[in-house]
Write a protein that holds these residues in place. Sequence first.
Motif, PDB file in Angstrom:
ATOM      1  N   GLN B 170      19.688  -5.764 -29.395  1.00 24.77           N
ATOM      2  CA  GLN B 170      19.089  -7.077 -29.897  1.00 24.77           C
ATOM      3  C   GLN B 170      19.663  -7.621 -31.019  1.00 24.77           C
ATOM      4  O   GLN B 170      19.527  -8.844 -31.158  1.00 24.77           O
ATOM      5  CB  GLN B 170      17.611  -6.911 -30.013  1.00 24.77           C
ATOM      6  CG  GLN B 170      16.635  -6.856 -28.817  1.00 24.77           C
ATOM      7  CD  GLN B 170      15.225  -6.527 -28.901  1.00 24.77           C
ATOM      8  OE1 GLN B 170      14.864  -6.360 -30.338  1.00 24.77           O
ATOM      9  NE2 GLN B 170      14.360  -6.665 -27.999  1.00 24.77           N
ATOM     10  N   LYS B 171      19.915  -6.781 -32.082  1.00 26.07           N
ATOM     11  CA  LYS B 171      20.338  -7.180 -33.248  1.00 26.07           C
ATOM     12  C   LYS B 171      21.620  -6.831 -33.739  1.00 26.07           C
ATOM     13  O   LYS B 171      21.728  -5.755 -34.851  1.00 26.07           O
ATOM     14  CB  LYS B 171      19.281  -6.892 -34.383  1.00 26.07           C
ATOM     15  CG  LYS B 171      17.736  -7.409 -34.129  1.00 26.07           C
ATOM     16  CD  LYS B 171      16.776  -6.983 -34.743  1.00 26.07           C
ATOM     17  CE  LYS B 171      15.556  -7.113 -34.214  1.00 26.07           C
ATOM     18  NZ  LYS B 171      15.015  -8.731 -34.233  1.00 26.07           N
ATOM     19  N   PRO B 172      22.738  -7.236 -33.214  1.00 20.91           N
ATOM     20  CA  PRO B 172      23.955  -6.724 -33.370  1.00 20.91           C
ATOM     21  C   PRO B 172      24.279  -6.888 -34.790  1.00 20.91           C
ATOM     22  O   PRO B 172      25.481  -6.313 -35.708  1.00 20.91           O
ATOM     23  CB  PRO B 172      24.849  -7.282 -32.504  1.00 20.91           C
ATOM     24  CG  PRO B 172      24.175  -8.499 -31.845  1.00 20.91           C
ATOM     25  CD  PRO B 172      22.763  -8.192 -32.213  1.00 20.91           C
ATOM     26  N   TYR B 173      23.977  -8.330 -35.394  1.00 19.31           N
ATOM     27  CA  TYR B 173      24.506  -8.561 -36.769  1.00 19.31           C
ATOM     28  C   TYR B 173      23.955  -7.439 -37.699  1.00 19.31           C
ATOM     29  O   TYR B 173      24.548  -7.238 -38.705  1.00 19.31           O
ATOM     30  CB  TYR B 173      23.915 -10.104 -37.017  1.00 19.31           C
ATOM     31  CG  TYR B 173      24.559 -11.049 -36.585  1.00 19.31           C
ATOM     32  CD1 TYR B 173      25.265 -11.111 -35.370  1.00 19.31           C
ATOM     33  CD2 TYR B 173      24.803 -12.140 -37.369  1.00 19.31           C
ATOM     34  CE1 TYR B 173      25.985 -12.253 -34.891  1.00 19.31           C
ATOM     35  CE2 TYR B 173      25.358 -13.134 -36.774  1.00 19.31           C
ATOM     36  CZ  TYR B 173      26.152 -13.193 -35.415  1.00 19.31           C
ATOM     37  OH  TYR B 173      26.704 -14.221 -35.085  1.00 19.31           O
ATOM     38  N   HIS B 176      26.270  -4.907 -37.549  1.00 17.32           N
ATOM     39  CA  HIS B 176      27.650  -5.205 -38.238  1.00 17.32           C
ATOM     40  C   HIS B 176      27.524  -4.999 -39.643  1.00 17.32           C
ATOM     41  O   HIS B 176      28.516  -4.862 -40.799  1.00 17.32           O
ATOM     42  CB  HIS B 176      28.084  -6.419 -37.953  1.00 17.32           C
ATOM     43  CG  HIS B 176      28.285  -6.866 -36.428  1.00 17.32           C
ATOM     44  ND1 HIS B 176      28.874  -5.898 -35.502  1.00 17.32           N
ATOM     45  CD2 HIS B 176      28.137  -8.015 -35.810  1.00 17.32           C
ATOM     46  CE1 HIS B 176      28.989  -6.624 -34.272  1.00 17.32           C
ATOM     47  NE2 HIS B 176      28.466  -7.576 -34.522  1.00 17.32           N
ATOM     48  N   LEU B 177      26.313  -5.535 -40.243  1.00 13.69           N
ATOM     49  CA  LEU B 177      25.996  -5.551 -41.772  1.00 13.69           C
ATOM     50  C   LEU B 177      26.205  -3.923 -42.439  1.00 13.69           C
ATOM     51  O   LEU B 177      26.825  -3.690 -43.297  1.00 13.69           O
ATOM     52  CB  LEU B 177      24.750  -6.228 -42.198  1.00 13.69           C
ATOM     53  CG  LEU B 177      24.305  -6.230 -43.624  1.00 13.69           C
ATOM     54  CD1 LEU B 177      25.264  -7.090 -44.321  1.00 13.69           C
ATOM     55  CD2 LEU B 177      22.786  -7.019 -44.051  1.00 13.69           C
ATOM     56  N   GLU B 179      27.994  -1.374 -41.164  1.00 13.77           N
ATOM     57  CA  GLU B 179      29.180  -1.109 -40.869  1.00 13.77           C
ATOM     58  C   GLU B 179      29.910  -1.767 -41.907  1.00 13.77           C
ATOM     59  O   GLU B 179      31.127  -1.106 -42.497  1.00 13.77           O
ATOM     60  CB  GLU B 179      29.641  -1.164 -39.392  1.00 13.77           C
ATOM     61  CG  GLU B 179      29.053  -0.492 -38.475  1.00 13.77           C
ATOM     62  CD  GLU B 179      29.302  -0.778 -36.906  1.00 13.77           C
ATOM     63  OE1 GLU B 179      29.004   0.011 -36.032  1.00 13.77           O
ATOM     64  OE2 GLU B 179      29.689  -1.924 -36.617  1.00 13.77           O
ATOM     65  N   LEU B 383      12.367 -19.058 -43.283  1.00 16.37           N
ATOM     66  CA  LEU B 383      12.272 -18.294 -41.776  1.00 16.37           C
ATOM     67  C   LEU B 383      11.971 -16.977 -41.927  1.00 16.37           C
ATOM     68  O   LEU B 383      12.810 -16.188 -42.396  1.00 16.37           O
ATOM     69  CB  LEU B 383      13.496 -18.631 -41.286  1.00 16.37           C
ATOM     70  CG  LEU B 383      13.536 -18.093 -39.535  1.00 16.37           C
ATOM     71  CD1 LEU B 383      13.358 -19.401 -38.784  1.00 16.37           C
ATOM     72  CD2 LEU B 383      14.892 -17.796 -39.340  1.00 16.37           C
ATOM     73  N   LEU B 420      16.814 -14.452 -40.633  1.00 11.36           N
ATOM     74  CA  LEU B 420      18.178 -14.955 -40.406  1.00 11.36           C
ATOM     75  C   LEU B 420      18.883 -14.046 -39.427  1.00 11.36           C
ATOM     76  O   LEU B 420      19.897 -14.637 -38.809  1.00 11.36           O
ATOM     77  CB  LEU B 420      18.942 -15.314 -41.767  1.00 11.36           C
ATOM     78  CG  LEU B 420      18.261 -16.330 -42.434  1.00 11.36           C
ATOM     79  CD1 LEU B 420      19.233 -16.423 -44.030  1.00 11.36           C
ATOM     80  CD2 LEU B 420      18.135 -17.643 -41.914  1.00 11.36           C
ATOM     81  N   LEU B 421      18.627 -12.876 -39.685  1.00 16.43           N
ATOM     82  CA  LEU B 421      19.455 -11.844 -38.580  1.00 16.43           C
ATOM     83  C   LEU B 421      18.670 -11.539 -37.060  1.00 16.43           C
ATOM     84  O   LEU B 421      18.846 -10.735 -36.560  1.00 16.43           O
ATOM     85  CB  LEU B 421      19.723 -10.595 -39.299  1.00 16.43           C
ATOM     86  CG  LEU B 421      20.850 -10.618 -40.414  1.00 16.43           C
ATOM     87  CD1 LEU B 421      20.919  -9.347 -40.963  1.00 16.43           C
ATOM     88  CD2 LEU B 421      21.886 -11.345 -40.007  1.00 16.43           C
ATOM     89  N   LEU B 423      17.579 -14.476 -35.444  1.00 15.39           N
ATOM     90  CA  LEU B 423      17.500 -15.684 -34.579  1.00 15.39           C
ATOM     91  C   LEU B 423      17.689 -15.713 -33.370  1.00 15.39           C
ATOM     92  O   LEU B 423      17.295 -16.655 -32.474  1.00 15.39           O
ATOM     93  CB  LEU B 423      18.531 -16.735 -35.494  1.00 15.39           C
ATOM     94  CG  LEU B 423      18.257 -17.220 -36.821  1.00 15.39           C
ATOM     95  CD1 LEU B 423      19.315 -17.691 -37.580  1.00 15.39           C
ATOM     96  CD2 LEU B 423      17.216 -18.397 -36.335  1.00 15.39           C
ATOM     97  N   GLU B 424      18.087 -14.483 -32.738  1.00 20.44           N
ATOM     98  CA  GLU B 424      18.308 -14.670 -31.435  1.00 20.44           C
ATOM     99  C   GLU B 424      16.757 -14.475 -30.691  1.00 20.44           C
ATOM    100  O   GLU B 424      16.563 -14.908 -29.657  1.00 20.44           O
ATOM    101  CB  GLU B 424      19.113 -13.152 -30.841  1.00 20.44           C
ATOM    102  CG  GLU B 424      19.087 -12.875 -29.389  1.00 20.44           C
ATOM    103  CD  GLU B 424      19.810 -13.876 -28.573  1.00 20.44           C
ATOM    104  OE1 GLU B 424      20.745 -14.523 -29.178  1.00 20.44           O
ATOM    105  OE2 GLU B 424      19.568 -14.266 -27.526  1.00 20.44           O
ATOM    106  N   TYR B 426      14.258 -15.713 -32.247  1.00 17.00           N
ATOM    107  CA  TYR B 426      13.717 -17.290 -32.301  1.00 17.00           C
ATOM    108  C   TYR B 426      14.187 -18.181 -31.316  1.00 17.00           C
ATOM    109  O   TYR B 426      13.591 -18.875 -30.603  1.00 17.00           O
ATOM    110  CB  TYR B 426      14.151 -17.789 -33.664  1.00 17.00           C
ATOM    111  CG  TYR B 426      12.908 -17.285 -34.859  1.00 17.00           C
ATOM    112  CD1 TYR B 426      12.031 -18.169 -35.012  1.00 17.00           C
ATOM    113  CD2 TYR B 426      13.521 -16.152 -35.600  1.00 17.00           C
ATOM    114  CE1 TYR B 426      10.957 -17.927 -36.204  1.00 17.00           C
ATOM    115  CE2 TYR B 426      12.406 -15.995 -36.614  1.00 17.00           C
ATOM    116  CZ  TYR B 426      11.114 -16.609 -36.738  1.00 17.00           C
ATOM    117  OH  TYR B 426      10.356 -16.519 -37.773  1.00 17.00           O
ATOM    118  N   ALA B 427      15.655 -18.145 -30.918  1.00 18.28           N
ATOM    119  CA  ALA B 427      15.976 -18.756 -29.803  1.00 18.28           C
ATOM    120  C   ALA B 427      15.265 -18.824 -28.539  1.00 18.28           C
ATOM    121  O   ALA B 427      15.015 -19.509 -27.680  1.00 18.28           O
ATOM    122  CB  ALA B 427      17.420 -18.494 -29.620  1.00 18.28           C
ATOM    123  N   ASN B 430      12.010 -20.131 -28.760  1.00 13.83           N
ATOM    124  CA  ASN B 430      12.007 -21.685 -28.608  1.00 13.83           C
ATOM    125  C   ASN B 430      12.533 -22.072 -27.013  1.00 13.83           C
ATOM    126  O   ASN B 430      11.929 -23.169 -26.838  1.00 13.83           O
ATOM    127  CB  ASN B 430      13.311 -22.054 -29.447  1.00 13.83           C
ATOM    128  CG  ASN B 430      13.277 -21.954 -30.938  1.00 13.83           C
ATOM    129  OD1 ASN B 430      12.197 -21.857 -31.461  1.00 13.83           O
ATOM    130  ND2 ASN B 430      14.488 -22.076 -31.765  1.00 13.83           N
TER     131      ASN B 430
END
Lengths: 448, 448
Positions: B170-173, B176-177, B179, B383, B420-421, B423-424, B426-427, B430
């Motif tokens: 769900q949270k690839p960002y 990435h952070l 890593e 947010l 902010l990480l 947001l998927e 939240y999308a 929405n």
Amino acid sequence: MVPGKALERIDLPVERIPDRWYNVIPDLPRMPEKYLDNRTGQPVTQRYMERLFTPAMVAQESSMERWIAIPEPVRAAYAMWRPTPLIRAIGLERQLGTPAEIYFKYEATSPTGSHKLNSAFAQAYFAKRGGHRRLVTDTGAGQWGSALALACRLMGLDLTVHMVRASYHQKPYRRHLMETYGATVRPSPGVHTAFGRALLAEYPDHPGSEATAVSESIECVHGDDGARLAVGAFSNHCLLHQTVMGLELREQLAIIDRAPDYLVSSVGCGSNMGGMVLPFVEDKLDGADITFLAVEPEACPTLTKGEYRLDFADASGEGPSVHTYTLGHEFVPPPIHAGGLRYHGCAPLIGLLRHEGLLDAVAYPQTQVFDAGSTFARIQGYLPAPETCHPIRAVIDLAAQCRASGRKATIVFCYSGHGLLDLEAYARHNAGELRDVEPETFTAEVAA
Amino acid sequence: MVPGKALERIDLPVERIPDRWYNVIPDLPRMPEKYLDNRTGQPVTQRYMERLFTPAMVAQESSMERWIAIPEPVRAAYAMWRPTPLIRAIGLERQLGTPAEIYFKYEATSPTGSHKLNSAFAQAYFAKRGGHRRLVTDTGAGQWGSALALACRLMGLDLTVHMVRASYHQKPYRRHLMETYGATVRPSPGVHTAFGRALLAEYPDHPGSEATAVSESIECVHGDDGARLAVGAFSNHCLLHQTVMGLELREQLAIIDRAPDYLVSSVGCGSNMGGMVLPFVEDKLDGADITFLAVEPEACPTLTKGEYRLDFADASGEGPSVHTYTLGHEFVPPPIHAGGLRYHGCAPLIGLLRHEGLLDAVAYPQTQVFDAGSTFARIQGYLPAPETCHPIRAVIDLAAQCRASGRKATIVFCYSGHGLLDLEAYARHNAGELRDVEPETFTAEVAA
């Protein structure tokens, strides 16, 4: 064994948020160039400008007042995150073995993560006070779009954002953020304007650019009487609002008794560069030895390879023309990850500084820039936006020069925003997948 | 027409970063429960604990010193973002028409965006000073993992993170952070441990939980003599480090001459709850009328529907057992987006407060929680992380009660991190795609 102290922070109390913006125009060696109406070839009229922008922005655009008061509601909004800290990057200095002192103005604490809110709140406030219902804008990486989305939401305005198509797909999180704040986001080029449809008919894979997004925004404003254009850079008024950064910086440097030798910033259009350096222009004109260094991507080398000449501000000529540095309004930069720097021209004030010999410029390829950003994150801990990686790349080189010469220079750069919403690009960099792309043109392969 | 002032910020200068952590244990009505070794059924030995944790953490875990000095390098690291502001949410108060004052301790300005760095720097520092080479940890949503990745990088340690599989995807960002900071990140359950392989053999779609990730981490530590376990919550020492939040909050409330009526926080395991409320426990025991309110997801209702009993801290019993509130170590919460709250148990100190009647608790379904977070973002501009949306949901209800009763209560909640990480999620909210999932079990369909 445990590493030593990595930073030093110079804060200002919330009461020291500036209460006025600094307008550099009265202090310049000559006036910035006039905007021309492409239909007439003549300087734009008040009527032309006021159909495009809110009257307050038109007035600020050519104001000769040196100081312009910041309205209390805008200052109150700034209190969400301002004043921003000035941070000394002691870890990086140590790593580079440089006698130089490296500082950065850390704009990433804003709710949307960048300096863009400095102007977003101002433009949204004046639009609301002027009785407008809606703002329309373009955004590159989405930093400006998300800032304006928040400002419009808090000030009670509708917002339509034309987001450069390459970023629309590369950076879905920024789009989600704008939508969470209630903005309507469209990829540019897109199907909602005649210009966008025509471009897509000819180039179905067109990655877009800030110039195409501006053209679509202007077309959109011309079709809605209650709407006005907001811009995240370029205009004099936008750079004016950004001077809160440089004004705070002056105070912070005074606290630690330093004068800057280098002020370094990325330049796409020039909003963070302008915001940081304009309050130091008078010092420089008075003989202070300060280098203003603009850092841009090799893929979009406006200040290093562009010409100083008259050109369209947007892609179609729907907006005005102006004399500034440009690569030509038909130039479409390859879809590099620093989406905020993909613009063919630059702000007239930045062009003027460059033309007058007051601004130096250097360009770097994307891989070197991400190397610098990763290095910085691993030493200082803060993960910079791809745009912010540009000055970091240059600062590392400046610090090495100081090591060679023994110069104890004071180097300050603008940390315009964080890279938390750009982690897809870092992931590609970590995996060795980023490439340096030549600025000639774009292809579907590069855009992929 | 332009909305009024939306917030008020109470800052502390950088010199006021606390120089000691507050250890609540000497002030509690009774001692927290002892950890038991599952192999013997007896209290864990010093040797057992020191094989798992660094000796400094073992000492802090059961220290009877009321104040523990914060080492200067940790304090210097805190200066990256501390002290954090206390912010009054005037916009939200106005919107809710409540006589209550709503404040939040804003932890989102840290480089990784949450309160987790408060303990990450401490644990990494002591591990480095203790001569260890590597830390191993679990992470739910990735807030803790990214914080520890940064801390380990700056302190010069290797790090392996077992990230709950549902969040890994769900949270690839956040992955990435971690890593980008140089950590090794593995999904849990995963193929690198015997426990993970066994679980995957039985349930190939297993979404993982904090408990499975802890089991794998412990197995990993037991296989590497230079490695020790770091934990982002649960342990007494982790909650100890988090007390910098509550200590700063005390000072900030004193500046504006307010005493808190409600301290509200999300609880997964209890690190942000503990960090905020422990420095107020003595006041409450002395008769101050403060409600400590824990907010949890209905999908993982540990404090509202769990039992106070002896249970494994992890999924396999590889680690110790302890008496606290639990849903049972075999409970696998459905993959809701507040990944940081998907834990079957809670910190022994939080369990003890609850058991002693010092802590109230309430649970909400995920859709109501995201509604509250979106509302907050659109009114206040910040947010919130899905975890942080939980106290916001509860605060909105408390403020409504105050409107009904006319009570001018002072409500403070912990804004543990930004979204902010996330947001998927939240999308999806929405788009109306989020669902409330029952806590019974998980299915491949829900995990999708």
